[in-house]
Scaffold this active site. Structure first.
Site, PDB file in Angstrom:
ATOM      1  N   ARG A 116       3.939  -0.693  15.497  1.00 25.91           N
ATOM      2  CA  ARG A 116       2.583  -0.513  15.997  1.00 25.91           C
ATOM      3  C   ARG A 116       2.312  -1.355  17.252  1.00 25.91           C
ATOM      4  O   ARG A 116       1.778  -0.834  18.226  1.00 25.91           O
ATOM      5  CB  ARG A 116       1.576  -0.780  14.875  1.00 25.91           C
ATOM      6  N   ASN A 159      -0.378   3.235  10.234  1.00 33.21           N
ATOM      7  CA  ASN A 159       0.609   3.557   9.200  1.00 33.21           C
ATOM      8  C   ASN A 159      -0.013   4.543   8.213  1.00 33.21           C
ATOM      9  O   ASN A 159      -1.181   4.411   7.868  1.00 33.21           O
ATOM     10  CB  ASN A 159       0.989   2.301   8.401  1.00 33.21           C
TER      11      ASN A 159
END
Ligand SMILES: [Fe+3]
Ligand SMILES: [Mg+2]
Ligand SMILES: [Zn+2]
Ligand SMILES: [Zn+2]
Lengths: 747, 329
Positions: free
Chosen positions: A13, A31
Site C-alpha cells: 500500500r 486491502n
C-alpha cells in the site's frame, strides 16, 4: 485494479501511495479479502505509467498471482489515500488473498539489531514489512494486527509512529515490536544470566537445547560433539535419519561445504530453507550428524533470535524439529515443555504465540542444461501457503494427499493453495495435525469444497478421512490414482496443458489393477491416462516388511529369474522370503522402480535396509561418488514391459568379478535412464513429464533429462513442489477438478 | 463383489445392502448377536457361517470353529448357549473320513460347551461348487448378564483386558494352508469362552463390554467398539501378549499380529477399580489363564484406536479394508 496473490503485509500500500502521489493521481488503495484494491483517476498517460511502474516497482516480498483491471467513471477525487481494510466481502464466498509465508530477517533489520545505537539493539523480535513472521502468527484474513497472535501486544508510541507512517519500512508491519512493547525471551529452567550467553554455555557443555523458532521448536546442540549427537539420537529414538544443521554465517558455510551460487542464493533467500550440500573435506562436524548420506542439510539463522544465538555461539549446531520421530513439530510452550522434557536439557522460549506449525523446508540444487535449478524436497516454512498458479480454472476441491509426507490443498479459481508439510499419517498426533491444517485452510479462505479428492488406496488415513467427510458433507468423493496424481502435480507446476508422456517412478502406490505400481509410463490426456509401459512386475514378500528389509526384494528378483533351486537362497533371510514367494502369502505384485532400487542395493552390497524412506536408494546413488561413465546394464523393453532380468544377471557377474560398487551403481542408474529414452522415443510424444519419489535421485533425474533433451524432447521436472508424496495433493486437486468437470459435462 | 477379508469393505456391504433391506431394532444395533425377549425370558440369538481352509488344522477343525464361534458370540452377549442348529453344505467327492473327523470334533466341542445340537440341515452340491464343507450354526442363548453389555457402556477411564496371547489361530491356519514353517508348531486357540465370561458374572464384576477377537483380530474389534462408543482406545504395545513363535511368524510374513484372527480370545472392558478382580477371576479359568490388562479408554468423539509403541509414539491402528496393502510409498 485488483491484485490477487501475496500482496498484503509486504508494504504494497505505501508503494502504491508513493507512486500515485508522484504521478499526481487521485484515488485510494485498500486491502480486501481478495487481495489489494486500487482506484486511481487522472490523466490517462499517468494512469498508464502507474500501471507499468507498479509492475516493476513491486515490494520485494510480494507475489502477484492475477491482476484484474476495470474502467470506472471518475469520481473527481484529487488526493490519494490509504483506506482501512474492506471487510464487506466477508460474508460472501471464498477469500483468495494469499497469506504470505514467514520471511527471514532482512538486511535492514539485521543491521539494526547489531547497531548499539539503535533502539532495537539485540532485540530478538525485530521485523518489518520486508521480513518476519506471517503465516505462523496469522489467525485470520485480512492480514491485520488484530488478526495475528501479536494482538495481545499493545504497540508503544515509537512503534505506533512507525506503524502509521507511510514513509516508514514498518508501515503496517503487523508484527512490529520493540523491547518496550513486544515479545520477550525466557529460559527454562530460569536463570539470571543473559539468555544467549546461558544457552551458548549449555551448547558448549554438550547439552540439548529446545529453541522456540518461527513455526515450532528446534532441538539444538553442538554439531561437532559426537557424544551430544548420539545422545539426541537416543532420546529422539531417531537412529539413522540425517539431522539438519544451522551454521553461523554464509562465510562459514563456504568454508566447510562445496557451495555454488544457486545454493548460496537459496540459503540467503527470504524463505531460508534447509539446503542439501556436500561437505568439503575440511569440516569438523560429527559423523553421527548424517551417517547414511553424502549430503548435509544446512540452513542459516532466519530470525533475529537465531542470529543473536549464532553470534553468541558461532559454531555449527544440529537444528532438528522438536518432536519425537514421526510426530509433528511442537508449537505451544506448555506442550513443547511437556513433550520435550525427556529430550531437551533446557529451553529458550518466548511469549509470542505460534498459531500454526511449519517445519523447515528442504531444497537442493540440481545442475541441468538450463543451469542450476532448485528442487523442493519438503515444502513448508518460507513457501507454504503460497498458491501455485495453474493454467485452468479449477473447481473448488479439497485434496487430501497421500499417507506419508502428507500435505493437503484447496483449489480456488486458478490457484492451488498447498499446505505445509504435515508428515506421516501413522501417528495420532499427525492425524490431529492433518485435521487442523484442513480446518485451518478452509477457515482462512472461507472455503467450502464441492468435492474431496483422495488417493485410490483404500487404507491411506487420508482416504479413510475423505470418505467419511465427503459422506458427512454430502459431497462427491473423487479418487485419483497415485501416479496420475504425481504426474498431474508436475504438469500443473510447469503449466503443461494438453497431452504428454508421463514417467512416474516411485516407491509404491496402488494401481488401477490392484497391484502396486511405481515404474510407470503413462500417455496422459484430457480424459485420463493409458498405461503404455511399466517395469516387469515382481512380488514383495511380506508387503510392507519388504520395504524395510531390502533382502526381500532382492530374493524376489532372483526367484523370478532362477526359480526355487538357485543357490542364492541359501543366504540368510532368503529362505523365509522363498517360502512367501512360493506360497504367495502377503506377497503383492509390484512394478515399482523404488523397490527395484532396494533389491539392487542389496544385491550390489550398497545397503541392506530402509530405516527411513529411500535410504537404500540414497546409499546406492551415493556409492557412485564421482564416477561418471556411459557404461550401462540393459533393461530389455518388449511389449510395454521393461525386463530387468539380464540387468540382474550381469550385475551379479560384475560383482563376482570384483567390479567396484561405484561402477556397478552407475551402470544401473544409466540403464534406467536409457530405458526412459527408448520408451519416450517409441511413444511419439515430444513432451515428457517426470515425477515420483525416485526422481529425487539427482543423478537419475539429471541423466534422464539430459539424454532426452539432447534428442530434442521437452522435459518437465519438479521444482516448486516435491516429486515425492508431498506433491500429491496438488496433482489431486488439478486432476480431481478435471474429473469433476467430466462428470458434470456428461450429465 | 470384492468384499472378502472382513474389515471396512464388509462393513460397507452390510450398511449398503443388508441393513436397509432387513432393518429392525435388533439388527440395527449391529451386535454379533441379537437380544430378544420372548415369554418374559431374555434371549440372545446369533448365526455364523464357516468357510475355513484347510478343514482340519493344528489345534482344531472347521467343526470346532462352528460350535465355539457361535457359543462365543452368545457369550459376548452375556448369554449361555441353550441350543444350536447346524447346517452343512457338502461338496460332492468329500472324503467320508474328513466329514467324520469334522463331525466328531463338533460333538466334542458341543459337549465341552454343554450345548445340544438340536436341529440341522444337509445339502450336497456338485463338485467345484463348494469347498469341501461349509457349516452354518445358529445359537439360542439365555442372557444371564445382570446388566446390559455393549460399547455404549464404555466410559473414559475404563480398562481393556485381553484373555490371552494373540494371533495363534490365524498363524496356525496359514502354516498348514500355505506350507509355511515357523520356529515351532503353532496351534489354533479355538476354545469355548463361556466359562470365563460366566465366572466374571458370578464374581459380580460389572462388565461393560465383551468382544471376541475373531476375523481382523484385536484391531478390528477395538475399532468397531471405539467407533460405536465414541472413545479412543489406547493399547500399550509392550503389554500385549504375543508368543515368540507367533511374533516371529508375523515378522517373517510381514503381518501385524494385532490384525491376525483368534478363535478363543476375547476383550473385556471394566471400570479401572474392577481390573484386578476381573484379572484374578479370568486367570482362574483355563481358557483365559493368560489374561492381561493391555489398554485404557480415553475421551474422543470420533472414535479411534492407538498403540503406544515401545519408544513412546502413538501409532493409529486403522480399520483396514481387507488385505494389508502396503501404505509406504
Ligand atoms: Fe508416491
Ligand atoms: Mg459371528
Ligand atoms: Zn526487516
Ligand atoms: Zn515498541
Amino acid at each position: 485494479m485488483t491484485l490477487h496473490g501475496a500482496v498484503q503485509g509486504v508494504g504494497f500500500r505505501p508503494t502504491v501511495y508513493r507512486l500515485a502521489t508522484r504521478l499526481r493521481l487521485g484515488g485510494w488503495v485498500r486491502n480486501t479479502s481478495a487481495g489489494l484494491e486500487i482506484e486511481v483517476e487522472g490523466a490517462s498517460d499517468f494512469i498508464q505509467q502507474f500501471v507499468t511502474e507498479l509492475r516493476t516497482e513491486r515490494p520485494r516480498a510480494a507475489v502477484v498471482g492475477v491482476e484484474e483491471m476495470v474502467r470506472v467513471a471518475p469520481s473527481g477525487a484529487s488526493g490519494f489515500e490509504i483506506l482501512p481494510s474492506d471487510d464487506s466481502q466477508e460474508k460472501t464466498g471464498a477469500k483468495s488473498a494469499a497469506v504470505l509465508p514467514d520471511l527471514a530477517t532482512c538486511e535492514e533489520c539485521l543491521a539494526e539489531i547489531f547497531d548499539p545505537t539503535n533502539r532495537r539493539h539485540l532485540y530478538a523480535f525485530t521485523n518489518c514489512t520486508l521480513c518476519g513472521p506471517r503465516y505462523s502468527i496469522l489467525i485470520g484474513i485480512p492480514y491485520d494486527r488484530p488478526n495475528t497472535t501479536m494482538r495481545n501486544f499493545e504497540l508503544c508510541r515509537s512503534c505506533r509512529r512507525e506503524y502509521e507512517s507511510h514513509g516508514d519500512r514498518r508501515f503496517h508491519a503487523q508484527p512490529n515490536a520493540c523491547a518496550d512493547c513486544g515479545p520477550r525471551l525466557r529460559v527454562v529452567p530460569e536463570t539470571k544470566e543473559d539468555p544467549f550467553a546461558h544457552v551458548a554455555r549449555a551448547l558448549a557443555e554438550g547439552k540439548i537445547v529446545a529453541v522456540k523458532g518461527i513455526g515450532g521448536f528446534h532441538l539444538m546442540l553442538d554439531a561437532r560433539d559426537s557424544v551430544a549427537v548420539r545422545r539426541l539420537r537416543e532420546r529422539k529414538h531417531r537412529d539413522y535419519k540425517p539431522f539438519a544443521m544451522m551454521m553461523p554465517s554464509i562465510e562459514y558455510v563456504r568454508r566447510h561445504c562445496d557451495l555454488n551460487a544457486a545454493e548460496e542464493e537459496l540459503l540467503l533467500s527470504g524463505a531460508s530453507p534447509i539446503v542439501l550440500l556436500r561437505p568439503s573435506s575440511d569440516n569438523d562436524f560429527a559423523p553421527e550428524v548424517a551417517q547414511s548420506s553424502s549430503c548435509l542439510g544446512v540452513m542459516l539463522p532466519s530470525s533475529p533470535l537465531q542470529h543473536l544465538l549464532m553470534r553468541e555461539y558461532p559454531f555449527p549446531v544440529v537444528a532438528t524439529s522438536g518432536n519425537r520421530s514421526g510426530e509433528p513439530i511442537a508449537i505451544h510452550n506448555e506442550e513443547a515443555l511437556a513433550r520435550l522434557s525427556g529430550i531437551a536439557d533446557l529451553f529458550l522460549v518466548h511469549d509470542r504465540p505460534i498459531e500454526r506449525t511449519c517445519d523447515d523446508s528442504v531444497v537442493r540444487v540440481l545442475p541441468s542444461r538450463q543451469g542450476n535449478r532448485s528442487q523442493m524436497l519438503r515444502r513448508a516454512r518460507g513457501y507454504a501457503p503460497l498458491p501455485l498458479s495453474v493454467t485452468d480454472e479449477l473447481r473448488p476441491v479439497l485434496a487430501v494427499g497421500g499417507h506419508l509426507k502428507n500435505t493437503v490443498a484447496i483449489a480456488i479459481g486458478r490457484q492451488v493453495f498447498l499446505s505445509q508439510h504435515i508428515g506421516d499419517l501413522d501417528s495420532l498426533e499427525t492425524r490431529d495435525a492433518f485435521q487442523s491444517v484442513i480446518d485451518d485452510l478452509c477457515r482462512l479462505y472461507r472455503f467450502e469444497p464441492q468435492a474431496i479428492v483422495c488417493d485410490l488406496h483404500p487404507d491411506y488415513a487420508s482416504t479413510i478421512w475423505a470418505q467419511r467427510r465427503a459422506g458427512q458433507l454430502g459431497i462427491a468423493l473423487v479418487q485419483v490414482q497415485h501416479h496420475h496424481a504425481h504426474l498431474a502435480a508436475c504438469a500443473a507446476e510447469n503449466r503443461v496443458s494438453g497431452d504428454y508422456l508421463g514417467v512416474a517412478w516411485d516407491g509404491s502406490g496402488l494401481g488401477e489393477d490392484g497391484t502396486i505400481w511405481g515404474g510407470e509410463f503413462f500417455h496422459v490426456h484430457q480424459d485420463g491416462f493409458d498405461r503404455i509401459a511399466h517395469l516387469r512386475p515382481f512380488s514383495l514378500p511380506g508387503g510392507e516388511a519388504a520395504m524395510r528389509d531390502c533382502s526381500r526384494s532382492a530374493a524376489s528378483l532372483l526367484w523370478e529369474i532362477y526359480g526355487t533351486g538357485h543357490a542364492h537362497f541359501s543366504e540368510e533371510n532368503g529362505a523365509g522370503s522363498l517360502a512367501l514367494l512360493e506360497s504367495g502369502v502377503n506377497s503383492p505384485q509390484t512394478s515399482s522402480v523404488g523397490r527395484l532400487f532396494d533389491g539392487i542395493a542389496y544385491l550390489s552390497g550398497a545397503a541392506e535396509e530402509n530405516l527411513f524412506e529411500g535410504q537404500a536408494a540414497m546409499c546406492l546413488e551415493g556409492a557412485m561418488g564421482r564416477m561418471r561413465t556411459d557404461a550401462s546394464y540393459e533393461i530389455n523393453h518388449r511389449d510395454g514391459v521393461g525386463d530387468w532380468s539380464s540387468l540382474v544377471e550381469e550385475l551379479l557377474a560384475d560383482k563376482r568379478c570384483g567390479m567396484e560398487l561405484a561402477l556397478i551403481s552407475a551402470k544401473f542408474h544409466n540403464a534406467l535412464a536409457n530405458w526412459t529414452v527408448s520408451v519416450v522415443r517409441e511413444s511419439g510424444h515430444r513432451r515428457v513429464v517426470m515425477s515420483g519419489g525416485v526422481f529425487q535421485n539427482a543423478y537419475l533425474s539429471n541423466r534422464a533429462s539430459m539424454l532426452l533433451e539432447a534428442e530434442g524432447f521437452e522435459v518437465f521436472t519438479h521444482h516448486l513442489v516435491p516429486a515425492n508424496d508431498g506433491g500429491l495433493a496438488l496433482g489431486q486437486a488439478f486432476r480431481g477438478s478435471r474429473i469433476l468437470e467430466g462428470v458434470a459435462s456428461c450429465v | 463383489l470384492a468384499h472378502g477379508g472382513g474389515g471396512r469393505l464388509t462393513n460397507q456391504l452390510i450398511e449398503d445392502v443388508f441393513l436397509p433391506a432387513f432393518s429392525n431394532a435388533a439388527l440395527n444395533s449391529r451386535h454379533d448377536g441379537a437380544l430378544l425377549s420372548a415369554g418374559g425370558a431374555r434371549l440372545a440369538m446369533t448365526t455364523d457361517t464357516y468357510v475355513v481352509q484347510p478343514l482340519i488344522f493344528p489345534g482344531g477343525t472347521i467343526g470346532d470353529l462352528a460350535v465355539n464361534g457361535t457359543v462365543n458370540d452368545l457369550a459376548m452377549c452375556g448369554a449361555t448357549a441353550v441350543a444350536l442348529s447346524a447346517g452343512f453344505v457338502l461338496e460332492e467327492g468329500l472324503a467320508m473320513e474328513t466329514l467324520q473327523t469334522v463331525v466328531a470334533s463338533m460333538r466334542d466341542a458341543a459337549l465341552v460347551a454343554n450345548v445340544p445340537i438340536v436341529t440341522g440341515d444337509t445339502k450336497v452340491v456338485d463338485k467345484g461348487k463348494g469347498d469341501g464343507v461349509f457349516i452354518n450354526t445358529t445359537g439360542i442363548g439365555l442372557v444371564v448378564a445382570p446388566t446390559s453389555i455393549g460399547p455404549e457402556r464404555i466410559r473414559a477411564g475404563d480398562s481393556l483386558i485381553v484373555s490371552g496371547d494373540l494371533g495363534s489361530h490365524g498363524i496356525a491356519i496359514l502354516s498348514v494352508r500355505d506350507g509355511l514353517e515357523f520356529e515351532g508348531p503353532v496351534l489354533s486357540d479355538t476354545a469355548c469362552l463361556w466359562p470365563s465370561v460366566n465366572a466374571l458374572f458370578e464374581a459380580g464384576i460389572d462388565v461393560h463390554c465383551l468382544r471376541d477377537l475373531t476375523r481382523g483380530g484385536l484391531s478390528s474389534a477395538l475399532n468397531e467398539i471405539a467407533t460405536v462408543a465414541g472413545v479412543r482406545i489406547t493399547i500399550d504395545e509392550a503389554l500385549v501378549p504375543i508368543s515368540d513363535v507367533v511374533r516371529g511368524a508375523c515378522e517373517m510374513l510381514g503381518l501385524d499380529p494385532l490384525y491376525v484372527a483368534n478363535e478363543g480370545r476375547f476383550a473385556v472392558f471394566v471400570a479401572e477399580e474392577d481390573v484386578d478382580r476381573a484379572l484374578d477371576v479370568m486367570r482362574g479359568q483355563t481358557v483365559s489363564a493368560g489374561a492381561l490388562r493391555v489398554g485404557t479408554v480415553y475421551e474422543r468423539a470420533s472414535g479411534i484406536v492407538t498403540v503406544r509403541s515401545r519408544i513412546g509414539g502413538n501409532r493409529v491402528l486403522d480399520m483396514l479394508s481387507g488385505e494389508q496393502l502396503p501404505r509406504i510409498c
